[in-house]
Design a protein around this motif. Structure first.
Motif: not given
Length: 348
Positions: A20-21, A49-55
């Motif tokens: 997706a990224a 991270s399993g997150e599109r926009w990791p912090d």
């Protein structure tokens, strides 16, 4: 059991978020793939991270420090006293890694996991497993218990920092003599001859280099490590700080965080970690190609490609910290760059 639990916590790389990224990156106002490794890193961070926009705002550099008994063999240009002296330099903020970490907005944590001296400082993470390793040219550097304890220490440090909000890690080390241990481990785990894994370390001359090669050969012959057993190789030829870094890598992977690998010594820890569990590999980001001989082949054995090539060979985590800037840049581009649609720009 504790080590097995940590490895069991490692989640599979999230291919859906990474893809997706990648799709989002291809919609940005640029030719697809034109930002090269910055795009690759952004996608890798999403998968880790399993997150599109990791912090990744909170970043930590973990420096493991330990001494080496093999220094008795005259393998370093610097005396072993430099190890505790440099640890205090880290803690007082005066080393190269401190300067670069401040610039990158990262915090430095120095761990005394095996320094052959008594150290006290309010900023020190004192987790001493042993007072330096034994001389590997005469026998095993560590016991199995010591090497496992050092790995677990690295995992524990990451778990503690994760609880404090850190989401990106870089690794570094300090230990006079550790390029000798690293050359021996590399030779055994890659099958390369010591002549191709032994480098100049802190800047030794030709005669000292030849001695270092012979010391590595002797250590391998004396210990007869099992190349198919990374624990055996680490125990017999490693350093307690290298074992600690193995734990940091496993701990980062277990917490779904990226871990930026520094130079030769850190990459040896990465190779050992990958041989313990290949589930750790997706969390690794190779920072730079060290000037130390053998590093390129070592990275190839892991399956990593370095982001930069600057002829560095300092260690401490300096190359890894530099790459925090690229991680920040990759995430900013993904989050702030206009798409073809939003900017009204025609696609190819």
């Amino acid at each position: 059991m504790l080590l097995a639990n940590a490895i069991g916590r490692i989640q599979a790389f999230n291919e859906q978020e990474a893809e997706a990224a990648r799709r989002h990156s291809d919609q940005l106002t640029k030719p697809p793939g034109s930002l090269g490794k910055l795009e690759d890193v952004a996608c890798q961070l999403a998968g880790i991270s399993g997150e599109r926009w990791p912090d990744m705002e909170r970043k930590a550099v973990i420096i493991m420090a330990g001494d080496h008994g093999v220094c008795e063999e005259g393998v370093s240009a610097f005396p072993q006293a430099v190890t505790p002296q440099m640890v205090l330099n880290f803690l007082n903020g005066g080393a190269a890694v401190n300067v670069l970490a401040r610039q990158a907005g990262a915090d430095v944590y120095c761990v005394d996991i095996g320094v052959n001296a008594e150290l006290a400082h309010p900023n020190l993470l004192s987790r001493k497993v042993m007072y330096g390793t034994a001389n590997m040219a005469k026998g095993a550097a560590m016991t199995k218990e010591q090497s496992i304890r050092a790995i677990l220490t690295g995992i524990e440090v990451v778990d503690e920092l994760y609880e404090k909000g850190y989401r990106a890690f870089a690794i570094g080390e300090m230990g006079i003599g550790n390029t000798t241990a690293s050359a021996a481990i590399t030779a055994v785990l890659t099958g390369l001859p010591p002549e191709e894994t032994v480098g100049r370390g802190t800047g030794i001359n030709d005669e000292a280099w030849k001695n270092k090669v012979e010391v590595v050969k002797r250590a391998i012959a004396v210990n007869a490590p099992d190349a198919l057993d990374p624990f055996d190789v680490l125990m017999k030829l490693g350093g307690v700080e290298i074992a600690g870094l193995v734990g940091v890598i496993i701990g980062a992977a277990a917490n779904s965080c990226p871990v930026v690998i520094d130079g030769y010594i850190s990459s040896v820890a990465a190779l050992v970690a990958s041989r313990i569990s290949d589930k750790t590999k997706p969390s690794m980001i190779a920072s730079h190609l060290s000037y130390e001989q053998g590093h390129a082949k070592l990275l190839k054995a892991i399956g990593l490609s370095p982001m930069i090539h600057m002829d560095m060979r300092l260690g401490e985590g300096t190359g890894a910290v530099l790459c925090f800037h690229f991680i920040d840049a990759a995430l900013k581009l993904m989050q702030e760059m206009a798409t073809f649609e939003s900017a009204g720009v025609s696609k190819a």
